[in-house]
Design an enzyme around this catalytic site. Structure first.
Site, mmCIF file in Angstrom:
data_model
loop_
_atom_site.group_PDB
_atom_site.id
_atom_site.type_symbol
_atom_site.label_atom_id
_atom_site.label_comp_id
_atom_site.label_asym_id
_atom_site.label_seq_id
_atom_site.Cartn_x
_atom_site.Cartn_y
_atom_site.Cartn_z
ATOM 1 N N THR A 45 -4.648 -1.072 14.349
ATOM 2 C CA THR A 45 -3.061 -2.094 13.772
ATOM 3 C C THR A 45 -1.736 -0.371 13.721
ATOM 4 O O THR A 45 -0.593 -0.570 13.756
ATOM 5 C CB THR A 45 -3.020 -1.195 12.296
ATOM 6 O OG1 THR A 45 -3.376 -0.886 11.264
ATOM 7 C CG2 THR A 45 -3.704 -3.222 11.896
ATOM 8 N N HIS A 50 -5.980 7.282 11.063
ATOM 9 C CA HIS A 50 -6.160 9.021 10.038
ATOM 10 C C HIS A 50 -6.995 8.956 9.412
ATOM 11 O O HIS A 50 -8.018 9.070 9.170
ATOM 12 C CB HIS A 50 -4.526 8.257 8.949
ATOM 13 C CG HIS A 50 -4.587 6.804 8.521
ATOM 14 N ND1 HIS A 50 -5.334 7.306 7.043
ATOM 15 C CD2 HIS A 50 -4.443 5.442 8.195
ATOM 16 C CE1 HIS A 50 -5.641 5.411 6.551
ATOM 17 N NE2 HIS A 50 -5.140 5.103 7.519
ATOM 18 N N HIS A 53 -9.353 7.107 7.382
ATOM 19 C CA HIS A 53 -11.228 6.342 7.861
ATOM 20 C C HIS A 53 -11.698 7.673 7.876
ATOM 21 O O HIS A 53 -12.797 7.072 8.895
ATOM 22 C CB HIS A 53 -10.382 6.042 9.214
ATOM 23 C CG HIS A 53 -8.859 5.330 9.532
ATOM 24 N ND1 HIS A 53 -7.738 5.619 9.992
ATOM 25 C CD2 HIS A 53 -9.362 3.786 8.840
ATOM 26 C CE1 HIS A 53 -7.038 4.551 9.663
ATOM 27 N NE2 HIS A 53 -8.587 2.937 9.430
ATOM 28 N N LYS A 87 -5.215 -6.314 0.425
ATOM 29 C CA LYS A 87 -3.466 -6.364 1.042
ATOM 30 C C LYS A 87 -2.975 -7.255 0.622
ATOM 31 O O LYS A 87 -3.471 -8.697 0.113
ATOM 32 C CB LYS A 87 -3.177 -6.651 2.229
ATOM 33 C CG LYS A 87 -4.348 -5.472 2.959
ATOM 34 C CD LYS A 87 -2.965 -4.625 3.407
ATOM 35 C CE LYS A 87 -3.620 -3.211 4.154
ATOM 36 N NZ LYS A 87 -4.591 -2.577 3.289
ATOM 37 N N ARG A 91 -0.975 -9.288 6.476
ATOM 38 C CA ARG A 91 0.368 -8.290 7.914
ATOM 39 C C ARG A 91 0.734 -8.624 8.978
ATOM 40 O O ARG A 91 0.307 -10.101 9.150
ATOM 41 C CB ARG A 91 -1.188 -7.342 8.576
ATOM 42 C CG ARG A 91 -2.124 -6.559 7.818
ATOM 43 C CD ARG A 91 -3.640 -6.367 8.431
ATOM 44 N NE ARG A 91 -4.600 -5.526 7.649
ATOM 45 C CZ ARG A 91 -4.080 -4.051 7.457
ATOM 46 N NH1 ARG A 91 -3.182 -3.636 8.298
ATOM 47 N NH2 ARG A 91 -5.393 -3.513 6.696
ATOM 48 N N GLN A 180 -15.640 -10.720 11.400
ATOM 49 C CA GLN A 180 -16.538 -10.023 10.943
ATOM 50 C C GLN A 180 -17.912 -10.522 10.388
ATOM 51 O O GLN A 180 -18.913 -9.277 10.694
ATOM 52 C CB GLN A 180 -15.535 -8.897 9.192
ATOM 53 C CG GLN A 180 -16.391 -7.783 9.076
ATOM 54 C CD GLN A 180 -15.629 -6.611 8.081
ATOM 55 O OE1 GLN A 180 -14.591 -6.721 8.029
ATOM 56 N NE2 GLN A 180 -16.638 -6.153 7.747
ATOM 57 N N ASP A 201 -14.696 -1.025 -0.588
ATOM 58 C CA ASP A 201 -13.705 -2.979 -0.225
ATOM 59 C C ASP A 201 -13.291 -3.263 0.759
ATOM 60 O O ASP A 201 -13.579 -4.889 0.570
ATOM 61 C CB ASP A 201 -11.950 -2.175 -0.158
ATOM 62 C CG ASP A 201 -11.771 -2.017 0.883
ATOM 63 O OD1 ASP A 201 -13.082 -0.895 1.559
ATOM 64 O OD2 ASP A 201 -10.325 -1.645 1.533
ATOM 65 N N LYS A 236 -2.945 7.763 -2.639
ATOM 66 C CA LYS A 236 -4.189 7.286 -1.723
ATOM 67 C C LYS A 236 -4.446 8.899 -0.904
ATOM 68 O O LYS A 236 -3.292 9.239 -0.226
ATOM 69 C CB LYS A 236 -3.324 6.019 -1.378
ATOM 70 C CG LYS A 236 -4.316 5.481 -0.260
ATOM 71 C CD LYS A 236 -2.798 4.648 0.354
ATOM 72 C CE LYS A 236 -4.570 3.148 1.176
ATOM 73 N NZ LYS A 236 -3.988 2.235 1.924
ATOM 74 N N LYS A 239 -2.459 10.550 2.740
ATOM 75 C CA LYS A 239 -0.560 9.855 2.013
ATOM 76 C C LYS A 239 -0.526 11.356 1.734
ATOM 77 O O LYS A 239 -0.132 11.262 0.938
ATOM 78 C CB LYS A 239 -1.043 8.546 1.953
ATOM 79 C CG LYS A 239 -0.706 7.542 2.367
ATOM 80 C CD LYS A 239 -0.617 7.401 2.907
ATOM 81 C CE LYS A 239 -1.270 5.080 4.259
ATOM 82 N NZ LYS A 239 -0.273 5.142 5.057
ATOM 83 N N THR A 240 0.620 11.829 2.586
ATOM 84 C CA THR A 240 2.212 12.947 1.508
ATOM 85 C C THR A 240 2.986 11.698 1.979
ATOM 86 O O THR A 240 3.720 10.835 2.775
ATOM 87 C CB THR A 240 1.483 13.991 2.990
ATOM 88 O OG1 THR A 240 2.378 13.051 4.399
ATOM 89 C CG2 THR A 240 0.338 14.376 3.506
#
Length: 416
Positions: A45, A50, A53, A87, A91, A180, A201, A236, A239-240
């Site tokens: 995606t 990041h 992961h 989500k 997406r 999957q 999740d 999260k 994330k920044t």
């Protein structure tokens, strides 16, 4: 189980990874014998992975360290559907060209962590488009769909939440579980893969694959999930304020990466040392015990160890030295994120707000002006309070202008 037979599960356990697993005793026995094979799937995606992961990447790394074989599965096929898990809305669908370009970028993230090759425990990378793209619709319904019930599928948390909130849940997304699960079946048949790792999740999707392998092949397959990580303040992981902490160096420099870990909240240092470094249990226990100002030593150790894994020892040392120069001596450093500005613009004078935006310290000139008005911006370590202030070639020191947003974010502007 209080004590696992396999060294792999023992290490995962003391590091705190394990959230759920299927067939615990049998999974432990499988990991303790031969060369266990496990996979994690990554949809394309974006053109980089990041920090979020890293949990599953580190699980594959630890598996390989204990003699197992990692399989990194690229979601060239599943990305065309889009994982609806966690989500609230569908997406956006990507084109084949976008997906392939993203896969090319994502592949770079694995090289520092996992050894690829032709040996028994060397990792392999595969793309599920190799089999999903070839499936016919009737074939999917007959050979895969027959093993799944709507009764079970609508009980998945994502489905239930969308239905309750009256948000659309498309038939396309509804098929993601089948895709999957089919990945697990194909990897079982092609590569003898019997384990899937993922975040908690993904538990429902993983169970679907375990069940499909059993129903179609009569094989024993296993699932193991890690905790989903949030920071102590509830944010999260990865994330920044200025976006995701990407693993590819062209999207997040080694210095910025080092600084992300150095800025870890006090309450998270111990957990992150266990999850995201190769440091030994004894060393981590020692660092976890540090109190007061000494906890900064643990944060530096975390930043060094995490940056070493991704960018190498030299980059980690350079980043630490740059941080010391910036924070201790107030100096600038060539290791800081750098933006090039045309010489003509510097000669004419450039708004500090525009310079901050160009350097990545703000997302827009408007945001930069607000930071200036709040007293959060400094130029060459001097506070700036006028939102219309400018910098020019006269502000260059050793060929660069140092910009700072708050105490922890710094960048350079150079003529180019």
């Amino acid at each position: 189980m209080s004590q696992y037979k396999s060294e792999f599960l023992r290490e995962l356990s003391w590091r705190g990874f394990i959230k759920q697993m299927t067939h615990e005793a049998e999974l432990d026995a499988y990991c303790a014998s031969g060369t266990p094979v496990a996979y994690v799937g990554y949809d394309a995606t974006a053109d980089s992975l990041h920090v979020g992961h890293l949990m599953t990447i580190m699980m594959l790394r630890i598996l390989q360290r204990h003699g197992g074989k990692p399989v990194a599965l690229m979601g060239g096929g599943t990305t065309k559907v889009g994982d609806p898990t966690d989500k609230e809305k569908s997406r956006p669908l990507l084109t084949n060209d976008q997906i392939n370009a993203n896969i090319a970028g994502v592949k770079k993230a694995f090289q520092p962590y996992i050894r690829f090759g032709d040996g028994a425990s060397d990792a392999i990378m595969v793309n599920n488009a190799d089999w999903l793209d070839k499936l016919g619709y009737i074939e999917v319904l007959r050979d895969i769909g027959v093993h799944f019930t709507i009764n079970t599928m609508i009980k998945q948390e994502t489905v239930a939440r969308r239905l309750e909130s009256e948000q659309p849940y498309t038939f396309l997304e509804f098929n993601y579980l089948l895709m999957q699960s089919y990945d697990f079946l194909e990897l079982f048949k092609r590569h003898g893969c019997r384990m899937q790792f993922g975040g908690s999740d993904q538990w429902g999707n993983i169970l679907g694959g375990v069940d499909l392998v059993h129903k179609v092949e009569g094989g024993k397959a296993f699932g193991l999930t890690a905790h989903l990580i949030t920071t102590a303040s509830g944010g999260k992981m990865g994330k920044t304020a200025d976006g995701a902490v990407w693993l590819n160096a062209d999207k997040r420099s080694p210095y910025e990466y080092w600084q992300f870990w150095r800025n870890t909240e006090d309450a998270d240092v111990g957990r992150f040392l266990r999850f995201f470094t190769d440091l030994s249990q004894d060393e981590i226990i020692r660092l976890e015990a540090l109190k007061g100002a000494e906890i900064n030593d643990a944060k530096v150790a975390l930043a060094n160890a995490a940056t070493l894994l991704l960018h190498g020892d030299a980059a980690a040392k350079e980043a630490e030295a740059a941080a010391k120069a910036v924070f201790t001596a107030g100096a600038s450093s060539d290791s800081l994120p750098t933006a090039l500005v045309p010489q003509a613009e510097l000669d004419a004078g450039l708004l500090v707000a525009a310079a901050c935006t160009a350097a990545g310290l703000s997302k827009s000139n408007g945001e930069a002006r607000r930071l200036i008005e709040q007293g959060a911006i400094r130029v060459n370590d001097e506070a700036v309070t006028d939102p219309n202030a400018k910098v020019s070639a006269a502000d260059l020191k050793d060929g660069a202008i140092k910009l700072s947003a708050g105490k922890k974010r710094h960048a350079l502007i150079k003529a180019g």
